[in-house]
Design a protein around this motif. Structure first.
Motif, PDB file in Angstrom:
ATOM      1  N   GLY A 141      15.647  70.726  43.520  1.00  0.00           N
ATOM      2  CA  GLY A 141      15.655  71.588  42.497  1.00  0.00           C
ATOM      3  C   GLY A 141      14.980  73.012  43.320  1.00  0.00           C
ATOM      4  N   LEU A 142      14.537  74.008  42.449  1.00  0.00           N
ATOM      5  CA  LEU A 142      13.818  75.144  42.954  1.00  0.00           C
ATOM      6  C   LEU A 142      12.442  75.440  42.310  1.00  0.00           C
ATOM      7  CD1 LEU A 142      16.851  77.619  42.345  1.00  0.00           C
ATOM      8  CD2 LEU A 142      16.061  76.463  44.657  1.00  0.00           C
ATOM      9  N   VAL A 143      11.493  75.864  42.864  1.00  0.00           N
ATOM     10  CA  VAL A 143      10.498  76.317  42.370  1.00  0.00           C
ATOM     11  C   VAL A 143      10.294  77.973  42.612  1.00  0.00           C
ATOM     12  CG1 VAL A 143       7.759  76.541  42.383  1.00  0.00           C
ATOM     13  CG2 VAL A 143       9.057  74.201  42.825  1.00  0.00           C
ATOM     14  N   ASP A 144      10.183  78.670  41.568  1.00  0.00           N
ATOM     15  CA  ASP A 144      10.321  80.071  41.739  1.00  0.00           C
ATOM     16  C   ASP A 144       8.955  80.793  41.365  1.00  0.00           C
ATOM     17  OD1 ASP A 144      10.940  82.940  41.420  1.00  0.00           O
ATOM     18  OD2 ASP A 144      12.760  82.636  40.340  1.00  0.00           O
ATOM     19  N   VAL A 145       8.405  81.307  42.144  1.00  0.00           N
ATOM     20  CA  VAL A 145       7.010  81.671  41.873  1.00  0.00           C
ATOM     21  C   VAL A 145       6.721  83.139  41.089  1.00  0.00           C
ATOM     22  CG1 VAL A 145       5.987  80.156  43.554  1.00  0.00           C
ATOM     23  CG2 VAL A 145       6.607  82.676  44.061  1.00  0.00           C
ATOM     24  N   HIS A 146       8.112  83.726  41.285  1.00  0.00           N
ATOM     25  CA  HIS A 146       7.935  85.399  40.778  1.00  0.00           C
ATOM     26  C   HIS A 146       8.896  85.457  39.667  1.00  0.00           C
ATOM     27  CE1 HIS A 146       6.716  89.561  42.007  1.00  0.00           C
ATOM     28  NE2 HIS A 146       7.288  89.639  40.956  1.00  0.00           N
ATOM     29  N   THR A 147       8.715  84.849  38.443  1.00  0.00           N
ATOM     30  CA  THR A 147       9.624  85.307  37.370  1.00  0.00           C
ATOM     31  C   THR A 147       8.810  85.997  36.225  1.00  0.00           C
ATOM     32  OG1 THR A 147       9.302  83.034  36.351  1.00  0.00           O
ATOM     33  CG2 THR A 147      11.060  83.227  37.915  1.00  0.00           C
ATOM     34  N   HIS A 148       9.307  86.650  35.318  1.00  0.00           N
ATOM     35  CA  HIS A 148       8.664  87.678  34.295  1.00  0.00           C
ATOM     36  C   HIS A 148       8.816  86.989  32.881  1.00  0.00           C
ATOM     37  CE1 HIS A 148       6.991  90.568  37.322  1.00  0.00           C
ATOM     38  NE2 HIS A 148       8.470  90.474  37.915  1.00  0.00           N
ATOM     39  N   PHE A 149       7.855  86.546  32.329  1.00  0.00           N
ATOM     40  CA  PHE A 149       7.840  86.349  30.996  1.00  0.00           C
ATOM     41  C   PHE A 149       6.745  86.957  30.463  1.00  0.00           C
ATOM     42  CE2 PHE A 149      10.609  82.961  32.561  1.00  0.00           C
ATOM     43  CZ  PHE A 149      11.626  82.929  31.507  1.00  0.00           C
ATOM     44  N   MET A 150       6.928  87.594  29.205  1.00  0.00           N
ATOM     45  CA  MET A 150       5.841  88.450  28.856  1.00  0.00           C
ATOM     46  C   MET A 150       6.025  88.721  27.309  1.00  0.00           C
ATOM     47  SD  MET A 150       6.477  92.255  30.734  1.00  0.00           S
ATOM     48  CE  MET A 150       6.275  91.263  32.185  1.00  0.00           C
ATOM     49  N   PRO A 151       5.237  89.119  26.429  1.00  0.00           N
ATOM     50  CA  PRO A 151       5.335  89.570  24.933  1.00  0.00           C
ATOM     51  C   PRO A 151       6.707  90.566  24.994  1.00  0.00           C
ATOM     52  CG  PRO A 151       3.130  89.784  25.537  1.00  0.00           C
ATOM     53  CD  PRO A 151       3.542  89.631  26.797  1.00  0.00           C
ATOM     54  N   GLU A 152       7.006  90.152  23.761  1.00  0.00           N
ATOM     55  CA  GLU A 152       8.668  90.859  23.694  1.00  0.00           C
ATOM     56  C   GLU A 152       8.360  92.382  23.508  1.00  0.00           C
ATOM     57  OE1 GLU A 152      12.669  90.852  23.233  1.00  0.00           O
ATOM     58  OE2 GLU A 152      11.551  89.118  23.579  1.00  0.00           O
ATOM     59  N   ARG A 153       7.469  92.987  22.850  1.00  0.00           N
ATOM     60  CA  ARG A 153       7.342  94.467  22.932  1.00  0.00           C
ATOM     61  C   ARG A 153       7.207  94.897  24.323  1.00  0.00           C
ATOM     62  NH1 ARG A 153       2.169  96.322  21.419  1.00  0.00           N
ATOM     63  NH2 ARG A 153       0.728  94.695  20.943  1.00  0.00           N
ATOM     64  N   VAL A 154       6.281  94.295  25.026  1.00  0.00           N
ATOM     65  CA  VAL A 154       5.954  94.856  26.529  1.00  0.00           C
ATOM     66  C   VAL A 154       7.249  94.587  27.320  1.00  0.00           C
ATOM     67  CG1 VAL A 154       4.594  94.347  28.438  1.00  0.00           C
ATOM     68  CG2 VAL A 154       3.716  94.032  26.271  1.00  0.00           C
ATOM     69  N   LEU A 155       7.900  93.627  27.346  1.00  0.00           N
ATOM     70  CA  LEU A 155       9.002  93.256  27.976  1.00  0.00           C
ATOM     71  C   LEU A 155      10.344  94.229  27.583  1.00  0.00           C
ATOM     72  CD1 LEU A 155      10.693  91.658  30.257  1.00  0.00           C
ATOM     73  CD2 LEU A 155      11.566  90.280  28.368  1.00  0.00           C
ATOM     74  N   ARG A 156      10.336  94.696  26.333  1.00  0.00           N
ATOM     75  CA  ARG A 156      11.345  95.806  26.088  1.00  0.00           C
ATOM     76  C   ARG A 156      10.844  97.058  26.662  1.00  0.00           C
ATOM     77  NH1 ARG A 156      15.612  93.430  24.339  1.00  0.00           N
ATOM     78  NH2 ARG A 156      15.257  91.627  23.093  1.00  0.00           N
TER      79      ARG A 156
END
Length: 317
Positions: free
Chosen positions: A23-38
């Motif tokens: 498998g993979l380990v991805d150390v740089h993915t973005h999840f954040m509050p919806e209004r911030v991501l928008r």
């Protein structure tokens, strides 16, 4: 899942099979509050000054769909890289990220900070709450990592051995405190700090490789490096010596992607790394083994990757 999603999953799975990866380990993915991501997506859509070119978001999906895509790609563990651009944001973002990790067990519990009087206290609280990795964005935050308000933060993270993924290179455009100089000064004061240089430090690839060679706790992540999109404007040095140095640093290079904010399919990052010709053993270390070791992820599963104490599961001694 759409036909496109099925095809993309097949492309990533084919890469895993070719290289011999679980498998993979991805150390740089973005999840954040919806209004911030928008707001982040709107900034990319406008080709704002820190972007400077057309940058279509490849994975503009709802949160649960994005998580499902990563899992479908075989990503065993990932992060929720988020970052403030002003005082008063970081503690709120950390609370959101803790909740996200609680409901998304394959996410490494992620936190952030900003130079402000309360930084030391809320970073300590995050570490004690199980934060496994931090994000520092010197370009967007426009702050000096050597700001005295951050002294307790760096010392605490160095002692706790919690890695900090740091956007400190001057790509895509320079910031007031980007480039190797501020980081070089920071590491002179905190030589044991487990710093992960995002994007291989582009465009100052050579200078940041030098820091990784000098400080054993400095690592590099591959985010967007070697892709067609990046090579068109910020190419990795062409001389064979630069690629040889990257090969020699193979135990301290970590897979990063910038998912979902990438303008190409996820598999392209993987095939771009494969195209370097550094061998399957290098790819296995970069795409899985190095991060699994750094974060204490079991080879069999990433299901518990987001839980646990920072010291027990943090960086290597």
């Amino acid at each position: 899942m759409s036909d496109q999603g099925v095809d993309e999953r097949a492309a990533v799975r084919a890469f895993l099979a070719r290289v011999g990866l679980p498998g993979l380990v991805d150390v740089h993915t973005h999840f954040m509050p919806e209004r911030v991501l928008r707001k982040v997506w709107a900034y990319f859509d406008s080709a704002g000054p820190l972007v400077g070119r057309e940058w279509p978001i490849a994975y503009r999906h709802a949160e649960d769909e994005r998580v499902a895509l990563l899992r479908g790609f075989g990503v065993r563990a990932f992060t929720s890289m988020l970052y403030p651009h002003k005082p008063g944001m970081a503690e709120w973002l950390n609370a959101w990220a803790a909740g996200f990790a609680d409901r998304t067990q394959d996410c490494l519990r992620t936190a952030t900070f900003f130079p402000e009087p309360t930084a030391g206290a809320y970073v300590r609280a995050a570490v004690e709450g199980g934060a496994r990795v931090f994000k520092a964005h010197l370009q967007v935050g426009a702050y000096d990592p050597n700001d005295p308000l951050l002294d307790p933060v760096w010392g605490l993270l160095a002692d706790a051995r919690v890695p900090v993924v740091t956007h400190c290179g001057s790509g895509p455009v320079p910031g007031a405190f980007t480039g190797p100089g501020p980081v070089r000064a920071l590491l002179a004061r905190h030589p044991r700090l487990p710093l992960v240089v995002a994007h291989l430090g582009m465009p100052e690839y050579t200078e940041f490789m030098e820091l990784a060679e000098r400080y054993e706790q400095v690592r590099l992540d591959t985010t967007m490096a070697f892709t067609d999109f990046t090579e068109a404007v910020t190419p990795f040095p062409r001389d064979p010596g630069a690629r040889a140095r990257l090969a020699d640093l193979g135990d301290r290079v970590l897979l990063g992607s910038d998912f979902p904010n990438i303008p190409y399919p996820y598999a392209h990052q993987l095939t771009a790394l494969e195209g370097l010709g550094l061998g399957d053993a290098w790819l296995r270390a970069v795409c899985y083994g190095n991060a699994a070791s750094l974060f204490g992820i079991e080879t069999g599963t990433g299901a518990d990757a987001g839980r646990g104490g920072a010291v027990a599961g943090g960086g290597a001694p």
